[in-house]
Design a protein around this motif. Sequence first.
Motif, PDB file in Angstrom:
ATOM      1  N   LEU A  53      18.117   4.226   1.150  1.00  0.00           N
ATOM      2  CA  LEU A  53      18.691   2.898   0.960  1.00  0.00           C
ATOM      3  C   LEU A  53      18.649   2.051   2.220  1.00  0.00           C
ATOM      4  O   LEU A  53      18.919   0.849   2.167  1.00  0.00           O
ATOM      5  N   SER A  54      18.301   2.644   3.354  1.00  0.00           N
ATOM      6  CA  SER A  54      18.199   1.881   4.594  1.00  0.00           C
ATOM      7  C   SER A  54      16.793   1.317   4.806  1.00  0.00           C
ATOM      8  O   SER A  54      16.559   0.572   5.758  1.00  0.00           O
ATOM      9  N   ARG A  55      15.874   1.646   3.940  1.00  0.00           N
ATOM     10  CA  ARG A  55      14.488   1.206   4.090  1.00  0.00           C
ATOM     11  C   ARG A  55      14.328  -0.223   3.606  1.00  0.00           C
ATOM     12  O   ARG A  55      14.721  -0.566   2.482  1.00  0.00           O
ATOM     13  N   LEU A  56      13.761  -1.081   4.432  1.00  0.00           N
ATOM     14  CA  LEU A  56      13.532  -2.480   4.087  1.00  0.00           C
ATOM     15  C   LEU A  56      12.098  -2.650   3.608  1.00  0.00           C
ATOM     16  O   LEU A  56      11.149  -2.454   4.367  1.00  0.00           O
ATOM     17  N   ILE A  57      11.937  -3.002   2.336  1.00  0.00           N
ATOM     18  CA  ILE A  57      10.617  -3.197   1.746  1.00  0.00           C
ATOM     19  C   ILE A  57      10.513  -4.648   1.306  1.00  0.00           C
ATOM     20  O   ILE A  57      11.109  -5.065   0.311  1.00  0.00           O
ATOM     21  N   VAL A  58       9.761  -5.437   2.045  1.00  0.00           N
ATOM     22  CA  VAL A  58       9.662  -6.871   1.796  1.00  0.00           C
ATOM     23  C   VAL A  58       8.640  -7.146   0.694  1.00  0.00           C
ATOM     24  O   VAL A  58       7.550  -6.564   0.680  1.00  0.00           O
ATOM     25  N   THR A  59       8.995  -8.028  -0.232  1.00  0.00           N
ATOM     26  CA  THR A  59       8.112  -8.354  -1.352  1.00  0.00           C
ATOM     27  C   THR A  59       7.233  -9.570  -1.074  1.00  0.00           C
ATOM     28  O   THR A  59       6.257  -9.796  -1.785  1.00  0.00           O
TER      29      THR A  59
ATOM     30  N   ASN B 158      34.113 -12.508 -15.757  1.00  0.00           N
ATOM     31  CA  ASN B 158      32.845 -11.794 -15.688  1.00  0.00           C
ATOM     32  C   ASN B 158      31.735 -12.814 -15.479  1.00  0.00           C
ATOM     33  O   ASN B 158      31.712 -13.875 -16.115  1.00  0.00           O
ATOM     34  N   SER B 159      30.825 -12.498 -14.592  1.00  0.00           N
ATOM     35  CA  SER B 159      29.736 -13.411 -14.277  1.00  0.00           C
ATOM     36  C   SER B 159      28.548 -12.564 -13.826  1.00  0.00           C
ATOM     37  O   SER B 159      28.726 -11.460 -13.314  1.00  0.00           O
ATOM     38  N   ALA B 160      27.356 -13.074 -14.033  1.00  0.00           N
ATOM     39  CA  ALA B 160      26.161 -12.364 -13.576  1.00  0.00           C
ATOM     40  C   ALA B 160      25.205 -13.354 -12.943  1.00  0.00           C
ATOM     41  O   ALA B 160      24.987 -14.448 -13.468  1.00  0.00           O
ATOM     42  N   THR B 161      24.653 -12.980 -11.799  1.00  0.00           N
ATOM     43  CA  THR B 161      23.665 -13.806 -11.125  1.00  0.00           C
ATOM     44  C   THR B 161      22.397 -12.987 -10.936  1.00  0.00           C
ATOM     45  O   THR B 161      22.458 -11.768 -10.738  1.00  0.00           O
ATOM     46  N   ALA B 162      21.261 -13.659 -11.012  1.00  0.00           N
ATOM     47  CA  ALA B 162      19.995 -12.936 -10.972  1.00  0.00           C
ATOM     48  C   ALA B 162      18.951 -13.723 -10.192  1.00  0.00           C
ATOM     49  O   ALA B 162      19.027 -14.944 -10.066  1.00  0.00           O
ATOM     50  N   ALA B 163      17.969 -12.997  -9.680  1.00  0.00           N
ATOM     51  CA  ALA B 163      16.827 -13.601  -8.985  1.00  0.00           C
ATOM     52  C   ALA B 163      15.542 -13.117  -9.649  1.00  0.00           C
ATOM     53  O   ALA B 163      15.365 -11.917  -9.881  1.00  0.00           O
ATOM     54  N   PHE B 164      14.664 -14.063  -9.965  1.00  0.00           N
ATOM     55  CA  PHE B 164      13.352 -13.725 -10.516  1.00  0.00           C
ATOM     56  C   PHE B 164      12.377 -13.281  -9.428  1.00  0.00           C
ATOM     57  O   PHE B 164      11.301 -12.768  -9.742  1.00  0.00           O
ATOM     58  N   ASP B 165      12.760 -13.519  -8.173  1.00  0.00           N
ATOM     59  CA  ASP B 165      11.853 -13.263  -7.057  1.00  0.00           C
ATOM     60  C   ASP B 165      12.590 -12.603  -5.892  1.00  0.00           C
ATOM     61  O   ASP B 165      12.648 -13.168  -4.794  1.00  0.00           O
ATOM     62  N   PRO B 166      13.173 -11.412  -6.101  1.00  0.00           N
ATOM     63  CA  PRO B 166      13.915 -10.768  -5.006  1.00  0.00           C
ATOM     64  C   PRO B 166      13.050 -10.595  -3.768  1.00  0.00           C
ATOM     65  O   PRO B 166      11.861 -10.272  -3.854  1.00  0.00           O
ATOM     66  N   ALA B 167      13.677 -10.793  -2.607  1.00  0.00           N
ATOM     67  CA  ALA B 167      12.938 -10.770  -1.348  1.00  0.00           C
ATOM     68  C   ALA B 167      12.587  -9.357  -0.899  1.00  0.00           C
ATOM     69  O   ALA B 167      11.639  -9.165  -0.134  1.00  0.00           O
ATOM     70  N   THR B 168      13.353  -8.379  -1.339  1.00  0.00           N
ATOM     71  CA  THR B 168      13.079  -6.979  -1.000  1.00  0.00           C
ATOM     72  C   THR B 168      13.308  -6.127  -2.232  1.00  0.00           C
ATOM     73  O   THR B 168      13.953  -6.549  -3.187  1.00  0.00           O
ATOM     74  N   ARG B 169      12.778  -4.903  -2.214  1.00  0.00           N
ATOM     75  CA  ARG B 169      13.029  -3.974  -3.303  1.00  0.00           C
ATOM     76  C   ARG B 169      13.639  -2.689  -2.751  1.00  0.00           C
ATOM     77  O   ARG B 169      13.603  -2.431  -1.543  1.00  0.00           O
ATOM     78  N   MET B 170      14.194  -1.887  -3.637  1.00  0.00           N
ATOM     79  CA  MET B 170      14.979  -0.732  -3.228  1.00  0.00           C
ATOM     80  C   MET B 170      14.190   0.569  -3.306  1.00  0.00           C
ATOM     81  O   MET B 170      13.455   0.818  -4.261  1.00  0.00           O
ATOM     82  N   ASP B 171      14.360   1.405  -2.290  1.00  0.00           N
ATOM     83  CA  ASP B 171      13.880   2.779  -2.312  1.00  0.00           C
ATOM     84  C   ASP B 171      15.110   3.653  -2.544  1.00  0.00           C
ATOM     85  O   ASP B 171      15.918   3.844  -1.641  1.00  0.00           O
ATOM     86  N   PRO B 172      15.313   4.200  -3.748  1.00  0.00           N
ATOM     87  CA  PRO B 172      16.523   4.967  -4.029  1.00  0.00           C
ATOM     88  C   PRO B 172      16.659   6.226  -3.189  1.00  0.00           C
ATOM     89  O   PRO B 172      17.763   6.751  -3.041  1.00  0.00           O
ATOM     90  N   ALA B 173      15.552   6.688  -2.598  1.00  0.00           N
ATOM     91  CA  ALA B 173      15.612   7.873  -1.743  1.00  0.00           C
ATOM     92  C   ALA B 173      16.016   7.538  -0.317  1.00  0.00           C
ATOM     93  O   ALA B 173      16.397   8.422   0.457  1.00  0.00           O
TER      94      ALA B 173
END
Length: 335
Positions: free
Chosen positions: A255-261, A238-253
Amino acid sequence: MIQRKAIVALIGGVCLMGAMSARAQSAGAPVAAEGSTGAAAAVCPDAVHARYVVKGPDGRTYPTWHPQIDPRTRCAFTHEHGDNPRTSLADSSMPAFGYIGAQAGMDEPHAGFKVFVVNRGDRGPEDVGAKRGGAIASTRVVAHMGTSGVKRFSERMHSLEYDLIKPQTGHFMHVQGMADTGFAGDICQRDATLGDSNVEDNIGRVFFVEPDKTTCAGNGPYEIWSFRLVLSDHAEVNSATAAFDPATRMDPADLSRLIVTGEKGCRREHYNGPAYWYNAGKPSVFYTDALGAPGGTLRQVVSRHSALGIPLSSDGTALTKLERNHCAEGLQLPN
């Protein structure tokens, strides 16, 4: 199944505390890009990138790790792959990016391969100024986790290479496969699924969700994936990796939408463990397919132990945590 829920809840709780602290402080000062002189560099052409290859176990040539600054030409790559695998005490060989996916018929985007190295004696952020002595085992993880593309919102299987050695006790693992990262959701949905006894509904990939598409108070610029790799009846990691600064965020409605942060996904942390050995009295070398089933082409090496998690940190926990800042001038998306 209840035990599995408890373990995931333990990791989830630790990771949530990490997420909260991440919003209050940086993941540390950025490390200088390997080979950097501090001056702006030209973007490396494809021909330079093509030099960084390694032969895989199948005899084919695959891309491998490279520094962000090419030491010969001084040009800069627009993506980075994390820690230098050559510094690992667990496995200093160069990883073949894409080999595991090829065995599963998958083509994982190159920029998403990230390396996490923890050597015995390394200290995580909670160790600074404390009495704890840091890691008491050496591990290397090569995880496919990028934060730039939308496919990650729906793809739960991602490649994982996992190396662990603990010379004091003789425990070791050198395993690989397509790990299950569970379902996607926000951090509140993750915590809700960990509160029941059904392991099959776990939210394993927590995303920064478009703010107007969630009521989760804990939603914010933090992305974490939990990797679980089960290798037949021999071992589980078991392992977990994380980013404090994700490059995009998710639109749950959508999932193909690209939202750049506007971020690059280069400030990361890694939670390693627990690892389970079910290999007492069994061969230390065996082969599986990409999903961990017996047979196949992937070579697995596991010490002949029976252990449900071994201490990886000097405080006796079966987890280690380390933060890394690989942000540097010249990084672009995808990274």
